[in-house]
Design a protein around this motif. Structure first.
Motif, PDB file in Angstrom:
ATOM      1  N   ARG A  35      29.291  61.030 -47.692  1.00  0.00           N
ATOM      2  CA  ARG A  35      28.954  59.819 -48.470  1.00  0.00           C
ATOM      3  C   ARG A  35      27.884  58.992 -47.782  1.00  0.00           C
ATOM      4  O   ARG A  35      26.982  58.468 -48.434  1.00  0.00           O
ATOM      5  CB  ARG A  35      30.204  58.957 -48.692  1.00  0.00           C
ATOM      6  CG  ARG A  35      31.177  59.524 -49.659  1.00  0.00           C
ATOM      7  CD  ARG A  35      30.699  59.244 -51.086  1.00  0.00           C
ATOM      8  NE  ARG A  35      31.447  60.033 -52.003  1.00  0.00           N
ATOM      9  CZ  ARG A  35      32.285  59.554 -52.895  1.00  0.00           C
ATOM     10  NH1 ARG A  35      32.432  58.261 -53.016  1.00  0.00           N
ATOM     11  NH2 ARG A  35      32.941  60.358 -53.689  1.00  0.00           N
ATOM     12  N   ASN A  36      27.996  58.846 -46.484  1.00  0.00           N
ATOM     13  CA  ASN A  36      26.997  58.061 -45.750  1.00  0.00           C
ATOM     14  C   ASN A  36      25.617  58.696 -45.866  1.00  0.00           C
ATOM     15  O   ASN A  36      24.628  58.014 -46.133  1.00  0.00           O
ATOM     16  CB  ASN A  36      27.396  57.929 -44.277  1.00  0.00           C
ATOM     17  CG  ASN A  36      28.669  57.120 -44.079  1.00  0.00           C
ATOM     18  OD1 ASN A  36      29.084  56.355 -44.946  1.00  0.00           O
ATOM     19  ND2 ASN A  36      29.303  57.310 -42.943  1.00  0.00           N
ATOM     20  N   LEU A  37      25.564  60.011 -45.683  1.00  0.00           N
ATOM     21  CA  LEU A  37      24.301  60.733 -45.763  1.00  0.00           C
ATOM     22  C   LEU A  37      23.761  60.745 -47.191  1.00  0.00           C
ATOM     23  O   LEU A  37      22.572  60.561 -47.427  1.00  0.00           O
ATOM     24  CB  LEU A  37      24.505  62.159 -45.249  1.00  0.00           C
ATOM     25  CG  LEU A  37      23.293  63.051 -45.122  1.00  0.00           C
ATOM     26  CD1 LEU A  37      22.205  62.398 -44.282  1.00  0.00           C
ATOM     27  CD2 LEU A  37      23.701  64.388 -44.523  1.00  0.00           C
ATOM     28  N   GLU A  38      24.651  60.928 -48.136  1.00  0.00           N
ATOM     29  CA  GLU A  38      24.258  60.946 -49.553  1.00  0.00           C
ATOM     30  C   GLU A  38      23.614  59.621 -49.967  1.00  0.00           C
ATOM     31  O   GLU A  38      22.632  59.612 -50.706  1.00  0.00           O
ATOM     32  CB  GLU A  38      25.493  61.223 -50.397  1.00  0.00           C
ATOM     33  CG  GLU A  38      25.244  61.307 -51.870  1.00  0.00           C
ATOM     34  CD  GLU A  38      26.548  61.530 -52.634  1.00  0.00           C
ATOM     35  OE1 GLU A  38      26.693  60.900 -53.693  1.00  0.00           O
ATOM     36  OE2 GLU A  38      27.388  62.306 -52.177  1.00  0.00           O
ATOM     37  N   SER A  51      21.718  67.409 -57.750  1.00  0.00           N
ATOM     38  CA  SER A  51      21.303  68.483 -56.837  1.00  0.00           C
ATOM     39  C   SER A  51      21.374  68.011 -55.388  1.00  0.00           C
ATOM     40  O   SER A  51      21.819  68.746 -54.500  1.00  0.00           O
ATOM     41  CB  SER A  51      19.874  68.939 -57.150  1.00  0.00           C
ATOM     42  OG  SER A  51      19.812  69.529 -58.420  1.00  0.00           O
ATOM     43  N   MET A  52      20.941  66.790 -55.145  1.00  0.00           N
ATOM     44  CA  MET A  52      20.978  66.256 -53.783  1.00  0.00           C
ATOM     45  C   MET A  52      22.416  66.082 -53.312  1.00  0.00           C
ATOM     46  O   MET A  52      22.755  66.408 -52.170  1.00  0.00           O
ATOM     47  CB  MET A  52      20.220  64.922 -53.718  1.00  0.00           C
ATOM     48  CG  MET A  52      20.146  64.339 -52.314  1.00  0.00           C
ATOM     49  SD  MET A  52      19.455  65.435 -51.042  1.00  0.00           S
ATOM     50  CE  MET A  52      17.744  65.455 -51.530  1.00  0.00           C
ATOM     51  N   THR A  53      23.278  65.595 -54.182  1.00  0.00           N
ATOM     52  CA  THR A  53      24.684  65.415 -53.824  1.00  0.00           C
ATOM     53  C   THR A  53      25.320  66.762 -53.464  1.00  0.00           C
ATOM     54  O   THR A  53      26.044  66.869 -52.459  1.00  0.00           O
ATOM     55  CB  THR A  53      25.447  64.761 -55.000  1.00  0.00           C
ATOM     56  OG1 THR A  53      24.874  63.452 -55.216  1.00  0.00           O
ATOM     57  CG2 THR A  53      26.923  64.613 -54.708  1.00  0.00           C
ATOM     58  N   ARG A  54      25.034  67.797 -54.244  1.00  0.00           N
ATOM     59  CA  ARG A  54      25.585  69.130 -53.950  1.00  0.00           C
ATOM     60  C   ARG A  54      25.039  69.667 -52.626  1.00  0.00           C
ATOM     61  O   ARG A  54      25.779  70.280 -51.847  1.00  0.00           O
ATOM     62  CB  ARG A  54      25.258  70.109 -55.084  1.00  0.00           C
ATOM     63  CG  ARG A  54      26.084  69.854 -56.344  1.00  0.00           C
ATOM     64  CD  ARG A  54      25.943  70.986 -57.360  1.00  0.00           C
ATOM     65  NE  ARG A  54      24.570  71.227 -57.787  1.00  0.00           N
ATOM     66  CZ  ARG A  54      23.948  70.560 -58.767  1.00  0.00           C
ATOM     67  NH1 ARG A  54      24.584  69.602 -59.421  1.00  0.00           N
ATOM     68  NH2 ARG A  54      22.695  70.852 -59.101  1.00  0.00           N
ATOM     69  N   LEU A  55      23.754  69.428 -52.357  1.00  0.00           N
ATOM     70  CA  LEU A  55      23.173  69.894 -51.098  1.00  0.00           C
ATOM     71  C   LEU A  55      23.849  69.235 -49.901  1.00  0.00           C
ATOM     72  O   LEU A  55      24.230  69.917 -48.950  1.00  0.00           O
ATOM     73  CB  LEU A  55      21.668  69.611 -51.059  1.00  0.00           C
ATOM     74  CG  LEU A  55      21.005  69.984 -49.723  1.00  0.00           C
ATOM     75  CD1 LEU A  55      20.846  71.485 -49.612  1.00  0.00           C
ATOM     76  CD2 LEU A  55      19.682  69.273 -49.573  1.00  0.00           C
ATOM     77  N   VAL A  56      24.011  67.928 -49.944  1.00  0.00           N
ATOM     78  CA  VAL A  56      24.641  67.213 -48.835  1.00  0.00           C
ATOM     79  C   VAL A  56      26.052  67.740 -48.608  1.00  0.00           C
ATOM     80  O   VAL A  56      26.457  68.019 -47.473  1.00  0.00           O
ATOM     81  CB  VAL A  56      24.647  65.690 -49.077  1.00  0.00           C
ATOM     82  CG1 VAL A  56      25.534  64.970 -48.083  1.00  0.00           C
ATOM     83  CG2 VAL A  56      23.214  65.142 -49.001  1.00  0.00           C
ATOM     84  N   ALA A  57      26.811  67.913 -49.680  1.00  0.00           N
ATOM     85  CA  ALA A  57      28.182  68.422 -49.549  1.00  0.00           C
ATOM     86  C   ALA A  57      28.181  69.824 -48.944  1.00  0.00           C
ATOM     87  O   ALA A  57      29.031  70.137 -48.097  1.00  0.00           O
ATOM     88  CB  ALA A  57      28.869  68.431 -50.915  1.00  0.00           C
ATOM     89  N   ALA A  58      27.232  70.667 -49.340  1.00  0.00           N
ATOM     90  CA  ALA A  58      27.174  72.031 -48.797  1.00  0.00           C
ATOM     91  C   ALA A  58      26.802  72.035 -47.317  1.00  0.00           C
ATOM     92  O   ALA A  58      27.296  72.872 -46.549  1.00  0.00           O
ATOM     93  CB  ALA A  58      26.167  72.861 -49.593  1.00  0.00           C
TER      94      ALA A  58
END
Length: 194
Positions: free
Chosen positions: A87-90, A183-190
């Motif tokens: 969450r912080n990075l996102e 797309s960005m949210t999925r990348l950060v989670a991955a």
């Protein structure tokens, strides 16, 4: 409309916010000095009184928004050990897409003089993607030190992936294309786990 001879408070930000609204509503092709000053509700010459020309205005708008996001990225260090890493990075990654980011970036790319001004400023040390990348790297190193990020995660590589993907999405998104945020949210989670 501001009358002639009366000071306009926070002129730069007022004009920048107006430009973002025009781009978000009507697309980058609608952005002109006249559309900005009309949207801002100020005298037509105000933009040219504060900027050497429209290309400088566009460059300064982009540089200002980069600096804001870089400052937000610097605040990551204060979040070490709090909330979730993803969450912080996102939040920082998604900040790049706020305020018409894709359209504003596209506008700058279509104005060679603005692009040159941005590049010169970044080469001169103005905060941009490199500052954001460095802040993300430092944050992830700190979180890894606390055991909140796996030892196998390379902070510099994750930071490069996040910033590189954000740059790609900014340059390939424009009004009418799918929202790049999921797309960005999925990348950060991955990259760092949910």
């Amino acid at each position: 409309m501001s009358p002639r001879g009366v000071a306009t408070p926070d002129v730069r930000e007022r004009l920048f916010a107006a430009a973002e609204r025009v781009v978000e509503r009507d697309g980058p092709g609608a952005l002109t000095s006249r559309s900005v000053t009309t949207e801002a509700g100020c005298a037509k010459g105000l933009l040219h009184a504060h900027f050497a020309g429209f290309d400088e205005f566009v460059a300064e708008l982009c540089l200002d928004r980069f600096a804001r996001t870089a400052a937000q990225a610097q605040e990551l260090s204060g979040l070490t050990g709090q909330g979730t890493v993803a969450r912080n990075l996102e939040a920082v990654a998604l900040a790049l897409f706020d305020s018409g980011g894709p359209a504003i970036s596209g506008l700058a790319m279509n104005r060679p003089a603005a692009t040159l001004r941005i590049r010169e400023a970044l080469e001169g040390g103005a905060p941009g993607f490199t500052a954001i990348q460095e802040a993300i790297t430092d944050y992830l190193k700190a979180e890894r030190g606390l055991g909140r990020v796996a030892e196998t995660v390379d902070p510099a590589t994750v930071a490069l992936a996040v910033v590189g993907t954000a740059h790609h999405l900014l340059m390939t998104s424009w009004p009418g294309t799918p929202d790049p945020r999921p797309s960005m949210t999925r990348l950060v989670a991955a990259l760092v786990g949910g």
